[in-house]
Design an enzyme around this catalytic site. Sequence first.
Site, PDB file in Angstrom:
ATOM      1  N   ASP A   1       5.895   8.392  10.925  1.00  0.00           N
ATOM      2  CA  ASP A   1       6.470   9.316   9.945  1.00  0.00           C
ATOM      3  C   ASP A   1       5.690  10.621   9.817  1.00  0.00           C
ATOM      4  O   ASP A   1       5.951  11.410   8.904  1.00  0.00           O
ATOM      5  CB  ASP A   1       6.599   8.629   8.582  1.00  0.00           C
TER       6      ASP A   1
ATOM      7  N   THR B   1       0.833  -1.203   0.000  1.00  0.00           N
ATOM      8  CA  THR B   1       0.000   0.000   0.000  1.00  0.00           C
ATOM      9  C   THR B   1       0.868   1.253   0.000  1.00  0.00           C
ATOM     10  O   THR B   1       0.528   2.261  -0.600  1.00  0.00           O
ATOM     11  CB  THR B   1      -0.908   0.019   1.249  1.00  0.00           C
TER      12      THR B   1
ATOM     13  N   ARG C   1       7.686  -2.802   2.898  1.00  0.00           N
ATOM     14  CA  ARG C   1       7.851  -2.892   4.355  1.00  0.00           C
ATOM     15  C   ARG C   1       8.164  -4.316   4.754  1.00  0.00           C
ATOM     16  O   ARG C   1       7.479  -5.254   4.341  1.00  0.00           O
ATOM     17  CB  ARG C   1       6.567  -2.447   5.076  1.00  0.00           C
TER      18      ARG C   1
ATOM     19  N   ASP D   1       1.671   9.627  13.752  1.00  0.00           N
ATOM     20  CA  ASP D   1       2.314   8.309  13.675  1.00  0.00           C
ATOM     21  C   ASP D   1       3.824   8.399  13.443  1.00  0.00           C
ATOM     22  O   ASP D   1       4.405   9.483  13.483  1.00  0.00           O
ATOM     23  CB  ASP D   1       1.640   7.460  12.582  1.00  0.00           C
TER      24      ASP D   1
ATOM     25  N   LYS E   1      -0.481  12.569   3.001  1.00  0.00           N
ATOM     26  CA  LYS E   1      -1.315  12.966   4.114  1.00  0.00           C
ATOM     27  C   LYS E   1      -0.437  13.696   5.123  1.00  0.00           C
ATOM     28  O   LYS E   1       0.791  13.554   5.107  1.00  0.00           O
ATOM     29  CB  LYS E   1      -2.037  11.766   4.711  1.00  0.00           C
TER      30      LYS E   1
ATOM     31  N   SER F   1       6.408   3.832   8.727  1.00  0.00           N
ATOM     32  CA  SER F   1       5.225   4.602   9.113  1.00  0.00           C
ATOM     33  C   SER F   1       4.601   4.159  10.439  1.00  0.00           C
ATOM     34  O   SER F   1       5.259   4.253  11.465  1.00  0.00           O
ATOM     35  CB  SER F   1       4.221   4.525   7.974  1.00  0.00           C
ATOM     36  N   HIS F   2       3.387   3.646  10.389  1.00  0.00           N
ATOM     37  CA  HIS F   2       2.692   3.296  11.637  1.00  0.00           C
ATOM     38  C   HIS F   2       3.103   1.919  12.161  1.00  0.00           C
ATOM     39  O   HIS F   2       2.625   1.496  13.210  1.00  0.00           O
ATOM     40  CB  HIS F   2       1.181   3.328  11.417  1.00  0.00           C
TER      41      HIS F   2
ATOM     42  N   GLU G   1      -8.427   9.257   4.530  1.00  0.00           N
ATOM     43  CA  GLU G   1      -8.601   7.820   4.692  1.00  0.00           C
ATOM     44  C   GLU G   1      -9.069   7.532   6.112  1.00  0.00           C
ATOM     45  O   GLU G   1      -8.707   8.249   7.054  1.00  0.00           O
ATOM     46  CB  GLU G   1      -7.283   7.088   4.449  1.00  0.00           C
TER      47      GLU G   1
ATOM     48  N   ASP H   1       2.522  11.373   9.035  1.00  0.00           N
ATOM     49  CA  ASP H   1       1.463  11.659   8.065  1.00  0.00           C
ATOM     50  C   ASP H   1       0.060  11.350   8.585  1.00  0.00           C
ATOM     51  O   ASP H   1      -0.926  11.762   7.986  1.00  0.00           O
ATOM     52  CB  ASP H   1       1.740  10.979   6.710  1.00  0.00           C
ATOM     53  N   ARG H   2      -0.035  10.612   9.688  1.00  0.00           N
ATOM     54  CA  ARG H   2      -1.372  10.325  10.239  1.00  0.00           C
ATOM     55  C   ARG H   2      -1.712  11.272  11.382  1.00  0.00           C
ATOM     56  O   ARG H   2      -0.813  11.841  11.996  1.00  0.00           O
ATOM     57  CB  ARG H   2      -1.424   8.900  10.787  1.00  0.00           C
TER      58      ARG H   2
HETATM   59  C1  VG1 Z   1      -2.813   1.125   5.814  1.00  0.00           C
HETATM   60  C2  VG1 Z   1      -4.072   1.946   5.783  1.00  0.00           C
HETATM   61  C3  VG1 Z   1      -4.083   2.850   4.560  1.00  0.00           C
HETATM   62  C4  VG1 Z   1      -2.823   3.712   4.558  1.00  0.00           C
HETATM   63  C5  VG1 Z   1      -1.590   2.841   4.671  1.00  0.00           C
HETATM   64  C6  VG1 Z   1      -0.319   3.652   4.824  1.00  0.00           C
HETATM   65  O1  VG1 Z   1      -2.748   0.292   4.681  1.00  0.00           O
HETATM   66  O2  VG1 Z   1      -5.211   1.118   5.776  1.00  0.00           O
HETATM   67  O3  VG1 Z   1      -5.244   3.649   4.578  1.00  0.00           O
HETATM   68  O4  VG1 Z   1      -2.758   4.468   3.371  1.00  0.00           O
HETATM   69  O5  VG1 Z   1      -1.692   1.988   5.813  1.00  0.00           O
HETATM   70  O6  VG1 Z   1      -0.371   4.476   5.934  1.00  0.00           O
HETATM   71  P1  VG1 Z   1      -3.162  -1.269   4.724  1.00  0.00           P
HETATM   72  O7  VG1 Z   1      -2.896  -1.761   3.334  1.00  0.00           O
HETATM   73  O8  VG1 Z   1      -2.359  -1.909   5.786  1.00  0.00           O
HETATM   74  O9  VG1 Z   1      -4.624  -1.293   5.073  1.00  0.00           O
HETATM   75  V1  VG1 Z   1       1.049   4.899   6.714  1.00  0.00           V
HETATM   76  O10 VG1 Z   1       0.774   6.118   7.750  1.00  0.00           O
HETATM   77  O11 VG1 Z   1       1.488   3.429   7.442  1.00  0.00           O
HETATM   78  O12 VG1 Z   1       2.077   5.272   5.416  1.00  0.00           O
HETATM   79 CO    CO Z   2       2.462   7.122   8.308  1.00  0.00          CO
END
Ligand code: VG1
Ligand code: CO
Length: 546
Positions: free
Chosen positions: A282, A21, A25, A280, A379, A116-117, A366, A284-285
């Site tokens: 990085d 996505t 990772r 989060d 974001k 990221s998260h 999102e 962006d959340r």
């Molecule tokens: C998740 C979220 C998605 C977001 C992505 C990256 O993806 O659901 O909405 O864009 O993380 O966010 P997934 O495929 O695990 O549902 V971040 O802040 O981790 O770059």
């Molecule tokens: Co992030």
Amino acid sequence: MSEAKIVTVDTKPFDGQKPGTSGLRKQVSVFQQPHYLENFVQSIFDALDGYTGKTLVIGGDGRFHNRDAIQTAVKMAAANGFGKVIVGQGGIMSTPATSNLIRKYKTFGGIILSASHNPGGPHGDFGIKYNAGNGGPAPERITDAIFAKTKTISRYLIADAHDIDLDRMGTTTIGTMAVEIIDPVADYRALMQELFDFHALKGLFASGFRMRYDAMHAVTGPYAKSILEGALGAADGTVVNGIPLPDFGGHHPDPNLVHAKALYDLMMGPDAPDFGAASDGDGDRNLIIGRGLFVTPSDSLAVLAANAKHAPAYTAGIAGVARSMPTSAAADRVAAKLGIRHYETPTGWKFFGNLLDAGLVTFCGEESAGTGSNHIREKDGLWAVLLWLSIIAGRKQGAADIVRDHWRTYGRNYYTRYDYEDVDAEKAGGVMKQLTARLATLPGSSLDGMKVTAADDFAYDDPVDHSRATGQGIRVLFEGGSRIVYRLSGTGTVGATIRIYIERYEGDPARLGLDTQQALKPLVAAALELGEITERTGRSAPSVIT
Ligand code: VG1
Ligand code: CO
């Protein structure tokens, strides 16, 4: 100028370097294998054209392995012919700040080193993604090309040079390539100053407004301190967990009600400040909590869209709103009322880029706590916080009251997400397969007395470049606007994660204040039954409910 011999290193492809996505990772241990990162970085460069002599921004969220990875990326950029790289001091740069730099300095693109998260530390995750010259995550056309290169790679290029000093600001060189270490906060703060009325926000804090911002020991600490406590005069201590740490202080930098529980508890308690927020790994959340009320990200997008005029950047109105498919339809209702466009895209910020570039939308969001605007192509957690503060200052109303007013005007989209993490990949695939097989027979049938009006496997036709993305999640739509969505995560690193998104619209003014889980109970039961979740995964409860 430092000498730098370019070395060509023989290598072999690794399996599974497919960007998900949001980039590639994997667990840190995977990234620490010799050549693993190098192969992916070289595949990025091999998939691109025309960067000789150009500039590359390299961002990083400061997690474990960040510094090593930056050294590698810088030396590889030099060997591959880039003219310059820009790196944040200490290897720190938030994802939104990186997007801003790419745009502001019109660089060729950028590499973001972040998971990221996802959890960090030596036993956590690491990640890498490429952002293009518009500042946004590479579209699928490019990520597909990168993946193709990872499957045939046989060599990579790297400069044989000393490590650069990431902590010293200024410009040095590796061979003919310049390496500029910059203050990661300054350009971002200047951008926020352009978008928002800092004078008005200062007034809000001067009037005694109290806030808590939990940076979760991730990248936004320095940004939030500089902007909130510095430029806006919020009290010292407004920002907590403000020092970025390689292991995020042992916590999981995902700003949700589970991992930001301390903030949630504070905001529900008797000593709650006026406003609570978190971001989060990085940056962006965003998580938004009013006094006594958690604001779902889907509602947040709708509220921001409806009240955008309270920030100078958006006084002229917004062109449109886009939301990812699983995000609730609350924003669609605002768009309909404002008479502006709205779009439903697959999960992941990369799908918003074309809409933003073409000027079709101004805001995007999102359900996973991501909101942003056309100011960058990612974001942006702090941006969302500053827009919320602008609305609070403009309306002279607390966040919770603003949301309740919003529900009274538009109705409420009750919303929850169930995550089943680390499920055996085959079993998770079985859940999706079984649902796909039943799609044709669902419309017209009833589940727990609710009539199914449509069911499909979501596909998206990009209105700008006409590309098509398929297999983006199973949607089951009910009469009255209720909805169940199933999809597999594309960011997890262990087994598979099943996400179930559940939504119900409520227009009755007497039924706007229900407990979310109560309000959604029958729909949740139907979702678990239809997905055969317990039978197929052996799980009696989800890992996380948000
Ligand atoms: C998740 C979220 C998605 C977001 C992505 C990256 O993806 O659901 O909405 O864009 O993380 O966010 P997934 O495929 O695990 O549902 V971040 O802040 O981790 O770059
Ligand atoms: Co992030």
